[in-house]
Design an enzyme around this catalytic site. Structure first.
Site, PDB file in Angstrom:
ATOM      1  N   GLU A 136      33.657  36.296  34.420  1.00  4.31           N
ATOM      2  CA  GLU A 136      33.953  37.109  33.130  1.00  4.31           C
ATOM      3  C   GLU A 136      33.182  36.285  31.977  1.00  4.31           C
ATOM      4  O   GLU A 136      32.549  37.171  30.968  1.00  4.31           O
ATOM      5  CB  GLU A 136      35.463  36.577  32.874  1.00  4.31           C
ATOM      6  N   GLU A 188      29.974  37.988  31.966  1.00  4.01           N
ATOM      7  CA  GLU A 188      29.929  39.373  31.620  1.00  4.01           C
ATOM      8  C   GLU A 188      29.951  39.260  30.197  1.00  4.01           C
ATOM      9  O   GLU A 188      29.369  40.031  29.556  1.00  4.01           O
ATOM     10  CB  GLU A 188      31.180  39.920  32.222  1.00  4.01           C
ATOM     11  N   CYS A 245      43.082  39.442  33.415  1.00  2.29           N
ATOM     12  CA  CYS A 245      43.987  39.023  34.315  1.00  2.29           C
ATOM     13  C   CYS A 245      45.261  38.979  34.524  1.00  2.29           C
ATOM     14  O   CYS A 245      45.886  38.322  35.073  1.00  2.29           O
ATOM     15  CB  CYS A 245      43.470  37.315  34.399  1.00  2.29           C
ATOM     16  N   SER A 273      37.348  43.631  30.497  1.00  2.00           N
ATOM     17  CA  SER A 273      36.470  42.825  31.518  1.00  2.00           C
ATOM     18  C   SER A 273      36.655  43.591  32.878  1.00  2.00           C
ATOM     19  O   SER A 273      37.789  44.020  33.382  1.00  2.00           O
ATOM     20  CB  SER A 273      36.733  41.479  31.556  1.00  2.00           C
ATOM     21  N   LYS A 291      52.385  40.925  39.154  1.00  2.00           N
ATOM     22  CA  LYS A 291      51.686  40.509  40.295  1.00  2.00           C
ATOM     23  C   LYS A 291      51.964  41.158  41.561  1.00  2.00           C
ATOM     24  O   LYS A 291      50.818  41.635  42.411  1.00  2.00           O
ATOM     25  CB  LYS A 291      51.438  38.971  40.486  1.00  2.00           C
ATOM     26  N   GLU A 326      50.243  44.389  41.094  1.00  2.00           N
ATOM     27  CA  GLU A 326      48.840  44.408  41.237  1.00  2.00           C
ATOM     28  C   GLU A 326      48.301  44.156  42.664  1.00  2.00           C
ATOM     29  O   GLU A 326      47.273  44.912  42.859  1.00  2.00           O
ATOM     30  CB  GLU A 326      48.373  43.040  40.184  1.00  2.00           C
ATOM     31  N   GLU A 333      42.961  49.805  44.840  1.00  3.03           N
ATOM     32  CA  GLU A 333      41.579  49.296  44.631  1.00  3.03           C
ATOM     33  C   GLU A 333      41.427  47.896  45.093  1.00  3.03           C
ATOM     34  O   GLU A 333      40.497  47.380  44.895  1.00  3.03           O
ATOM     35  CB  GLU A 333      41.083  49.523  43.362  1.00  3.03           C
ATOM     36  N   CYS A 369      51.416  32.810  31.032  1.00  2.00           N
ATOM     37  CA  CYS A 369      52.182  32.674  32.539  1.00  2.00           C
ATOM     38  C   CYS A 369      52.916  31.588  32.354  1.00  2.00           C
ATOM     39  O   CYS A 369      54.013  31.443  33.392  1.00  2.00           O
ATOM     40  CB  CYS A 369      50.968  32.271  33.612  1.00  2.00           C
TER      41      CYS A 369
END
Length: 572
Positions: free
Chosen positions: A278, A281, A298, A318, A357, A360, A365, A502
């Protein structure tokens, strides 16, 4: 200031305070259910009723304002009887499966019933029945356990700005549900789990995957590996009876080994990897003219939010996967190759502070390894239940270390657990990569803290980098509207779905409050200070994985395994 008397005790409180707040100042406990200290009061459940001298009826203390000279009684026969009646009526239409309920011993209704000495149910009659809502991988809704307190409505609407829940129907059939009583999997729910953190009963809980993980651990053919998120180490102890924000990293590792995991790894390794990808990037976008501002990706609750509400701005995200998913991809490629294990025989488990999560990990993908990169996600609460079920005396465990090669990490990775941590970790690496000079000061205090939106201008060599840190989705909406209208010109934005990041995730131990978030955040930064390595690019294991496998940040292999693209979610 207003002067009043409560149960014979005089107290002075600011004008505008409620009777409940004044009582709390005196240490007088008034039971509540619909009330939550971080949500606007509703006065719906009437369990907090008190007698106000001169008033014609009992008053709901959570919404009743104080007046000069007021005299209040919180413990009269009328008050106790009224509270008992309210709770008895709630229990008359509530399941009696306490022993097998997921929130047994953590249910506020159960606690209040015990404190009020309720031993029988004088009211009998029809009970409402609803099917379980299991329409998504993250949360389970049981409307038969809903007491109509409205906490989920307020946290989803006011704090998160998502407005999934509302009251539907009338009278006996009143309940709380998404529009048209659709399942959470069918509406624009981000699955952040904040509704589960404030629900006083088990009407909303995380989907429990412990049975499947126990089954995998009992399979002699499978190599079951586990990764643990940064914030879990400062919250798990609370689920096991330790003081708030105890740092239990070593004991957690020991407990996971005793549960039977083949290898105990650290998601922090994935966080360091995320900073490498990241961070580079961001450098590429700044120096070569890419889409700015770049926004972190994230937090899966945040990713769901932008996919559902701002699909026109997805190019700002990102492309880097979250640390959990980067780690999962490497487990079934790099680790499998190094260890000589068939990836098909690896079961990858992640311990996360987050309910989103789970969804996710199930995204189609997230299979860059050729397999589902992460097989099971357990919340901090679920891990706590597994440790108890195994009969492990957590407090007496020795401190043990993570396994190599995916267990080495830095302080930069640990601070991912708190709002502002991803930003600070990225700045530590981006600053040194761009300038080629070692930082004299590692800590960026301007991006720390629990303010909803934090802005800073960071000088990095010849560049002036404008950044913002945002937590909670209602605040995210404010920032996204400004990006859409062109009002702001940041370079980099960190967004976390949950308040505090978190540390306040939807899967963390009950309860979660502002005070607890601050304590967990302080513990996170203590862990960072105690680390010998505090910058992601200095992690020897990260350097090694690039030499042996990934080649360099943003390489073709890195893009295949560690990056992804997001898409619009067309949900009601």
């Amino acid at each position: 200031m207003v002067n009043l008397t409560i149960d014979g005790l005089k107290v002075q409180v600011p004008n505008g305070s409620t009777i409940l707040e004044a009582s709390q100042q005196l240490g007088i406990k008034i039971p509540t259910l619909c009330y939550h200290p971080e949500l606007r009061p509703a006065g719906a459940c009437r369990i907090c009723m008190v007698e106000v001298q001169g008033a014609r009826s009992l008053a709901a203390s959570c919404v009743y304002p104080v007046n000069e000279g007021m005299v209040v009684h919180t413990n009269t026969p009328n008050v106790r009887e009224a509270r008992r009646t309210v709770v008895e009526l709630l229990l008359a239409n509530h399941p009696t499966d306490c022993l097998s309920c997921q929130k047994n011993l953590h249910c506020e209704l159960q606690t209040i019933a015990a404190e009020l000495g309720i031993r029988d149910l004088p009211y009998e009659g029809e009970r409402t029945e609803y099917p379980l809502d299991k329409s998504n991988p993250s949360l389970v809704r049981d409307q038969t356990k809903c007491i109509k307190c409205g906490r989920c409505v307020r946290v989803c609407g006011d704090r998160q700005g998502v407005h999934v829940y509302s009251f539907v129907n009338r009278g006996f059939n009143t309940t709380v549900a998404p529009a048209f009583q659709q399942g959470l999997g069918d509406v624009a729910c981000t699955l952040c789990g904040q509704c589960a953190t404030v629900c006083p009963t088990a009407a909303i809980v995380e989907k429990d995957d412990t049975r499947d993980v126990w089954k995998a651990l009992g399979d002699p053919v499978k190599c079951v590996v586990v990764q643990t998120a940064p914030s879990v180490r400062v919250a798990l102890g609370e689920a096991l009876g330790l003081p708030t924000a105890s740092i239990v990293t070593g004991k957690m590792v020991a407990a996971l080994r005793r549960l039977g995991f083949t290898k105990v790894f650290d998601t922090d390794f994935g966080a360091d990897l995320t900073i490498m990808e990241e961070g580079h990037e961001l450098i590429q976008r700044i120096t070569q003219g890419g889409t700015l501002p770049m926004i972190t990706s994230c937090s899966p609750g945040w990713v769901n939010f932008i996919e559902q509400n701002y699909p026109d701005l997805l190019e700002h995200l990102s492309t880097a996967k979250s640390p959990m998913q980067m780690f999962g991809a490497l487990v079934k490629t790099y680790y499998a190759e190094k260890s000589g294990i068939n990836p098909a025989d690896i079961v990858s488990v992640a311990i996360m502070p987050c309910t989103a999560k789970k969804a996710e990990a199930a995204r189609p993908e997230m299979n860059a390894s050729g397999y589902q990169d992460v097989d099971f996600v357990l919340t901090t609460r679920e891990l706590g239940r597994m440790i108890k079920e195994a009969g492990i005396d957590f407090e007496q465990l020795p401190s043990e270390s993570f396994d190599d090669p995916l267990g080495e990490s830095t302080g930069a990775a640990i601070i991912f657990g708190a709002t502002g941590g991803v930003m600070e970790a990225a700045l530590r690496t981006v600053a040194e990569v761009l300038t080629g000079k070692e930082l004299s000061q590692l800590e960026y205090h301007e991006v720390r803290g629990l303010e909803g939106i934090k802005e800073a201008v960071i000088p990095i060599g010849d560049l002036t980098v404008k950044v913002a840190v945002v937590h909670s989705l209602a605040k995210a909406r404010m920032v996204m509207e400004k990006i859409r209208s062109g009002e702001v010109n940041y370079h980099f934005i960190e967004i976390m779905a949950c308040p505090g990041g978190c540390i306040g995730g939807g899967g963390q131990p009950y309860p979660v409050s502002e005070k607890i978030r601050k304590q967990r955040m302080a513990a996170i930064y203590e862990c960072d200070r105690d680390m010998s390595l505090r910058k992601s690019h200095e992690n020897p294991s990260i350097q090694k994985v690039y030499r042996e496998f990934l080649e360099k940040p943003l390489s073709a292999k890195s893009h295949k395994l560690l990056h992804t693209h997001y898409h619009a979610q067309n949900k009601f």
